[in-house]
Motif scaffolding. Structure first.
Motif, PDB file in Angstrom:
ATOM      1  N   VAL B  28      -1.639   9.602 -44.307  1.00 59.29           N
ATOM      2  CA  VAL B  28      -0.730   9.259 -43.214  1.00 59.29           C
ATOM      3  C   VAL B  28       0.416   8.453 -43.802  1.00 59.29           C
ATOM      4  CG1 VAL B  28      -0.495   8.100 -40.991  1.00 59.29           C
ATOM      5  CG2 VAL B  28      -2.691   9.133 -41.616  1.00 59.29           C
ATOM      6  N   GLU B  29       1.634   8.990 -43.700  1.00 58.74           N
ATOM      7  CA  GLU B  29       2.802   8.263 -44.220  1.00 58.74           C
ATOM      8  C   GLU B  29       3.246   7.225 -43.201  1.00 58.74           C
ATOM      9  OE1 GLU B  29       3.705   8.762 -47.194  1.00 58.74           O
ATOM     10  OE2 GLU B  29       2.796  10.718 -47.625  1.00 58.74           O
ATOM     11  N   ALA B  30       3.926   6.199 -43.679  1.00 58.14           N
ATOM     12  CA  ALA B  30       4.443   5.175 -42.769  1.00 58.14           C
ATOM     13  C   ALA B  30       5.369   5.827 -41.752  1.00 58.14           C
ATOM     14  CB  ALA B  30       5.182   4.101 -43.556  1.00 58.14           C
ATOM     15  N   GLY B  31       5.212   5.468 -40.487  1.00 58.37           N
ATOM     16  CA  GLY B  31       6.060   6.004 -39.438  1.00 58.37           C
ATOM     17  C   GLY B  31       5.562   7.303 -38.837  1.00 58.37           C
ATOM     18  N   GLN B  32       4.521   7.850 -39.403  1.00 64.79           N
ATOM     19  CA  GLN B  32       4.000   9.120 -38.889  1.00 64.79           C
ATOM     20  C   GLN B  32       3.046   8.901 -37.721  1.00 64.79           C
ATOM     21  OE1 GLN B  32       2.102  11.320 -42.080  1.00 64.79           O
ATOM     22  NE2 GLN B  32       3.673  12.918 -41.931  1.00 64.79           N
ATOM     23  N   VAL B  33       2.960   9.904 -36.839  1.00 67.34           N
ATOM     24  CA  VAL B  33       1.917   9.931 -35.820  1.00 67.34           C
ATOM     25  C   VAL B  33       0.976  11.076 -36.172  1.00 67.34           C
ATOM     26  CG1 VAL B  33       1.395  10.279 -33.386  1.00 67.34           C
ATOM     27  CG2 VAL B  33       3.450   9.018 -34.055  1.00 67.34           C
ATOM     28  N   VAL B  34      -0.290  10.708 -36.447  1.00 65.77           N
ATOM     29  CA  VAL B  34      -1.271  11.716 -36.812  1.00 65.77           C
ATOM     30  C   VAL B  34      -2.312  11.803 -35.704  1.00 65.77           C
ATOM     31  CG1 VAL B  34      -3.099  12.319 -38.441  1.00 65.77           C
ATOM     32  CG2 VAL B  34      -0.925  11.400 -39.268  1.00 65.77           C
ATOM     33  N   VAL B  35      -2.545  13.008 -35.212  1.00 65.77           N
ATOM     34  CA  VAL B  35      -3.559  13.198 -34.179  1.00 65.77           C
ATOM     35  C   VAL B  35      -4.771  13.877 -34.798  1.00 65.77           C
ATOM     36  CG1 VAL B  35      -4.134  14.469 -32.079  1.00 65.77           C
ATOM     37  CG2 VAL B  35      -1.961  13.242 -32.231  1.00 65.77           C
ATOM     38  N   LEU B  36      -5.954  13.273 -34.581  1.00 63.73           N
ATOM     39  CA  LEU B  36      -7.192  13.858 -35.060  1.00 63.73           C
ATOM     40  C   LEU B  36      -7.844  14.611 -33.920  1.00 63.73           C
ATOM     41  CD1 LEU B  36      -8.658  10.849 -37.101  1.00 63.73           C
ATOM     42  CD2 LEU B  36      -7.116  12.649 -37.879  1.00 63.73           C
ATOM     43  N   THR B 202       3.440   3.561 -36.948  1.00 63.06           N
ATOM     44  CA  THR B 202       2.502   4.484 -37.564  1.00 63.06           C
ATOM     45  C   THR B 202       1.241   4.515 -36.700  1.00 63.06           C
ATOM     46  OG1 THR B 202       3.322   3.635 -39.663  1.00 63.06           O
ATOM     47  CG2 THR B 202       1.388   5.080 -39.737  1.00 63.06           C
ATOM     48  N   MET B 203       0.841   5.716 -36.307  1.00 65.08           N
ATOM     49  CA  MET B 203      -0.292   5.820 -35.385  1.00 65.08           C
ATOM     50  C   MET B 203      -1.268   6.885 -35.830  1.00 65.08           C
ATOM     51  SD  MET B 203       2.098   5.662 -31.950  1.00 65.08           S
ATOM     52  CE  MET B 203       0.883   6.154 -30.755  1.00 65.08           C
ATOM     53  N   VAL B 204      -2.555   6.560 -35.727  1.00 66.73           N
ATOM     54  CA  VAL B 204      -3.595   7.567 -35.893  1.00 66.73           C
ATOM     55  C   VAL B 204      -4.338   7.635 -34.559  1.00 66.73           C
ATOM     56  CG1 VAL B 204      -5.610   8.319 -37.196  1.00 66.73           C
ATOM     57  CG2 VAL B 204      -3.820   6.979 -38.329  1.00 66.73           C
ATOM     58  N   VAL B 205      -4.336   8.827 -33.947  1.00 66.52           N
ATOM     59  CA  VAL B 205      -4.830   8.960 -32.584  1.00 66.52           C
ATOM     60  C   VAL B 205      -5.940  10.002 -32.522  1.00 66.52           C
ATOM     61  CG1 VAL B 205      -4.167   9.420 -30.196  1.00 66.52           C
ATOM     62  CG2 VAL B 205      -2.479   8.460 -31.773  1.00 66.52           C
ATOM     63  N   VAL B 206      -7.118   9.575 -32.063  1.00 68.34           N
ATOM     64  CA  VAL B 206      -8.168  10.533 -31.750  1.00 68.34           C
ATOM     65  C   VAL B 206      -8.049  10.829 -30.264  1.00 68.34           C
ATOM     66  CG1 VAL B 206     -10.657  10.887 -31.526  1.00 68.34           C
ATOM     67  CG2 VAL B 206      -9.739   9.709 -33.527  1.00 68.34           C
ATOM     68  N   THR B 207      -7.847  12.096 -29.913  1.00 69.21           N
ATOM     69  CA  THR B 207      -7.652  12.417 -28.503  1.00 69.21           C
ATOM     70  C   THR B 207      -7.991  13.873 -28.239  1.00 69.21           C
ATOM     71  OG1 THR B 207      -6.111  12.315 -26.645  1.00 69.21           O
ATOM     72  CG2 THR B 207      -5.215  13.030 -28.750  1.00 69.21           C
ATOM     73  N   ALA B 213      -0.523  15.801 -28.440  1.00 71.08           N
ATOM     74  CA  ALA B 213      -0.477  16.149 -29.856  1.00 71.08           C
ATOM     75  C   ALA B 213       0.715  17.068 -30.149  1.00 71.08           C
ATOM     76  CB  ALA B 213      -1.784  16.838 -30.259  1.00 71.08           C
ATOM     77  N   ARG B 214       0.884  18.079 -29.301  1.00 76.13           N
ATOM     78  CA  ARG B 214       1.967  19.048 -29.487  1.00 76.13           C
ATOM     79  C   ARG B 214       3.333  18.369 -29.449  1.00 76.13           C
ATOM     80  NH1 ARG B 214       1.764  24.696 -28.730  1.00 76.13           N
ATOM     81  NH2 ARG B 214      -0.216  24.827 -27.654  1.00 76.13           N
ATOM     82  N   VAL B 216       4.095  14.872 -29.604  1.00 72.06           N
ATOM     83  CA  VAL B 216       4.369  13.633 -30.328  1.00 72.06           C
ATOM     84  C   VAL B 216       3.961  13.681 -31.802  1.00 72.06           C
ATOM     85  CG1 VAL B 216       3.954  11.144 -30.341  1.00 72.06           C
ATOM     86  CG2 VAL B 216       4.090  12.359 -28.165  1.00 72.06           C
ATOM     87  N   ALA B 217       2.903  14.427 -32.135  1.00 78.68           N
ATOM     88  CA  ALA B 217       2.336  14.319 -33.478  1.00 78.68           C
ATOM     89  C   ALA B 217       3.262  14.887 -34.552  1.00 78.68           C
ATOM     90  CB  ALA B 217       0.987  15.036 -33.530  1.00 78.68           C
ATOM     91  N   ASP B 218       3.278  14.197 -35.706  1.00 81.53           N
ATOM     92  CA  ASP B 218       3.927  14.763 -36.888  1.00 81.53           C
ATOM     93  C   ASP B 218       2.937  15.636 -37.635  1.00 81.53           C
ATOM     94  OD1 ASP B 218       6.443  13.254 -36.724  1.00 81.53           O
ATOM     95  OD2 ASP B 218       5.107  11.532 -37.001  1.00 81.53           O
ATOM     96  N   LEU B 219       1.674  15.249 -37.510  1.00 83.72           N
ATOM     97  CA  LEU B 219       0.624  15.953 -38.237  1.00 83.72           C
ATOM     98  C   LEU B 219      -0.608  16.017 -37.352  1.00 83.72           C
ATOM     99  CD1 LEU B 219      -0.122  16.839 -41.351  1.00 83.72           C
ATOM    100  CD2 LEU B 219      -1.404  14.711 -41.306  1.00 83.72           C
ATOM    101  N   VAL B 220      -1.249  17.166 -37.320  1.00 86.49           N
ATOM    102  CA  VAL B 220      -2.511  17.300 -36.598  1.00 86.49           C
ATOM    103  C   VAL B 220      -3.583  17.639 -37.619  1.00 86.49           C
ATOM    104  CG1 VAL B 220      -3.802  18.662 -34.917  1.00 86.49           C
ATOM    105  CG2 VAL B 220      -1.430  18.057 -34.453  1.00 86.49           C
ATOM    106  N   ALA B 221      -4.676  16.869 -37.590  1.00 86.32           N
ATOM    107  CA  ALA B 221      -5.788  17.163 -38.499  1.00 86.32           C
ATOM    108  C   ALA B 221      -7.001  17.495 -37.655  1.00 86.32           C
ATOM    109  CB  ALA B 221      -6.075  15.963 -39.395  1.00 86.32           C
TER     110      ALA B 221
END
Lengths: 325, 254
Positions: B28-36, B202-207, B213-214, B216-221
């Motif tokens: 996860v890079e600084a400033g990224q929003v990652v959705v798990l 920077t956010m890591v979101v489980v949802t 996710a579609r 806001v997320a920069d990355l979806v894992a």
């Protein structure tokens, strides 16, 4: 069809309007009334027989109720209760936290303490502290096995009857309170400590700021019970000449043989003190109940609208027309 | 290349015999929003809880902002951090829970300022000013003197977000923040989270909120069986998943 729909409704009531409140004849509980009459009859008989019994010596009761000797005993009883409960409370928190800690040595010490002090009669513990001088005639302060000595005192001079009574009652109470506090701590949801940890709170702060204040709600009712129990357990210290209420009255009836009236004096005072402590408990419970109920109390520094009302309006906002919000 | 805010390399975690994470890799890079995303039991919440050391990992490396989580590394050896050091590390990471976990014996404002005052040793005045600003930001300033039990679920979760933000963290973790909410209250919480993402947090979101996710997320894992089975920008993961398990999961939730 219209006639059948309105047949059951009294005249003047229309659909959609609020009907007048129902006025019905309540069910008569004749059995309850008869039972109450019997109970009152028996109670009056008992009271009259006590009041008229010359052996009660009500004049002696009146004479001793507010005598300085009695009042001094009452003061000592209160002091012993308060000191023992404070010792018990603090000791109990420390023991409970030790038992719940991950450190096996602390846990074992606490478990042993609780096992010993709950496992022996409090009367025996009071006697041991009262006769400690027979076990250790003098008290030393120094490091064992090193010969270092900072001072030495005669046991009976340091631990008088009052101190012995405090130690006996307080240390025993700590063992019981430890289990109360532990139950209270366990009752707080683990999510609360997790939230505190994730805010960067260390363990100790999590306990004092988050867990214990919430545990208090669970702890206080049984702790109040213990306090009232302690109030009366103080009478046990008469075995070491503790000078509390019962001991002082005992010395009087030892000379005058007015046993029954003096026991009545003791009962009246213990009942009065129990009442006062119960009132204190009520306010303590109210203090720690803050935040526990949705509508019981208003927010601390009151906003312009009642809390419950605003919350209800907020959650049901969609159902309420704009002009009422 | 800059230091990633979160870097998980081959992270393993088990509870007793139950292996929950089997080599998770995440960056996860600084400033990224990652959705798990992923089916329940896939390890999403566990990796989140490992990131702020609520759970200890048993294998692999996990670092936040270039520092290992929970350990010091000296001469190739790992030393467990002291409890106080772990606490300090956590104070830089905000966490929002599924069940809010507000402190019920404190008012809204007290909830928000308790950690800044007692952990960061901020003055009460400074903490209250910051706390009020944040409550205003989540739209609950007028509720500052209410107790959590007097708030709706959505309001409680917004307070919980303000409480985490008041520590001025560099990373925010959200563990199913809307799963315990009534459907009509989900939107207000997601709106606050969107605003936060726009501000560069920077956010890591489980949802399970695919829409969020579609948008806001920069990355979806996608996690399944304790590994990241697929990671990429939302358009790719949602429209063109490589792994058949991703497609299967998406068809179940969409």
């Amino acid at each position: 069809m219209a006639t059948t729909a309105t047949a059951g409704e009294p005249a003047g009531v229309r659909r959609g309007e609020r009907p007048p409140d129902i006025t019905a004849i309540p069910v008569r509980h004749y059995g309850t009334w008869a039972f109450a009459a019997v109970v009152i009859y028996i109670a009056v008989a008992v009271v009259v027989s006590l009041a008229k019994n010359p052996n009660m010596q009500w004049d002696v009761v009146g004479e001793y109720l507010f005598k300085p000797l009695t009042l001094r005993g009452v003061v000592v009883t209160i002091e012993l209760t308060v000191i023992a409960m404070v010792m018990g409370g603090f000791g109990g928190v420390i023991l409970a936290v030790m038992r719940l800690s991950k450190n096996p040595v602390l846990g074992a010490i606490a478990s042993f303490y609780i096992w010993f002090f709950r496992g022996t009669p409090v009367l025996v513990q009071i006697l041991i502290w009262g006769y400690l001088g027979a076990l250790y005639p003098s008290i030393f302060m120094g490091l064992p096995f090193t010969g270092l000595l900072f001072g030495s005192w005669e046991t009976s001079a340091v631990i008088g009857a009052f101190i012995a009574a405090c130690l006996g009652l307080g240390l025993n109470e700590a063992a019981y309170d430890a289990e109360l506090v532990r139950a209270g701590i366990i009752s707080v949801s683990p999510g609360q400590s997790e939230a505190a940890y994730s805010l960067g709170m260390p363990w100790g702060m999590t306990m004092t700021r988050v867990v214990l204040p919430q545990a208090m709600r669970v702890i206080i009712p049984p702790l109040g019970n213990n306090t009232i129990s302690m109030l009366k357990t103080t009478s046990l210290v008469s075995v070491i000449g503790g000078n509390e209420l019962l001991t002082r009255l005992e010395t009087v009836w030892g000379q005058t043989f007015e046993i029954i009236p003096l026991l009545v004096v003791a009962c009246i005072w213990y009942l009065a003190l129990t009442t006062v402590f119960s009132i204190g408990q009520y306010y303590l419970e109210r203090h720690y109940a803050k935040g526990a109920s949705r509508q019981a109390r208003q927010p601390k520094r009151g906003p312009d609208k009642p809390a419950g009302l605003v919350t209800a309006l907020e959650t049901e906002a969609t159902a309420i027309p704009e002009e009422h919000r | 290349m800059s230091v990633p805010m979160v870097l998980a390399e081959n992270v393993w975690k088990s509870f007793g015999h139950n292996v929950v994470l089997r080599g998770v890799d995440l960056r996860v890079e600084a400033g990224q929003v990652v959705v798990l995303l992923g089916p329940s039991g896939g390890g999403k919440s566990t990796i989140l809880r490992c990131i702020n050391h609520l759970e200890k990992i048993q294998g692999g490396r996990l670092s936040v902002d270039g520092t290992l989580v929970g350990y010091h590394e000296r001469n190739g050896k790992l030393y467990e951090m002291k409890v106080s050091e772990v606490a300090k590390q956590r104070s830089n990471i905000g966490m929002v829970f599924q069940s809010f976990n507000l402190f019920p014996h404190m008012t809204t404002l007290e909830n928000v300022v308790v950690a800044p005052i007692h952990v960061q040793k901020k003055s009460a005045k400074e903490a209250h000013e910051l706390g009020m600003t944040l409550l205003k930001r989540v739209g609950l300033l007028e509720r500052k003197d209410y107790y959590p039990a007097q708030l709706s679920g959505g309001q409680q979760q917004r307070v919980a977000i303000a409480r985490a933000l008041c520590m001025q963290p560099k990373l925010m973790l959200f563990d199913e923040p809307t799963s315990a909410l009534d459907p009509e209250l989900v939107g207000e919480v997601l709106d606050v989270m969107k605003g936060l993402a726009e501000s560069g947090m920077t956010m890591v979101v489980v949802t399970h909120e695919i829409g969020f996710a579609r948008e806001v997320a920069d990355l979806v894992a996608v996690l399944d069986g304790g590994v990241v089975i697929e990671a990429g920008p939302p358009s790719q993961v949602f429209n063109n998943p490589h792994d058949p398990r991703t497609a299967e999961f998406l068809s179940a939730v969409l």
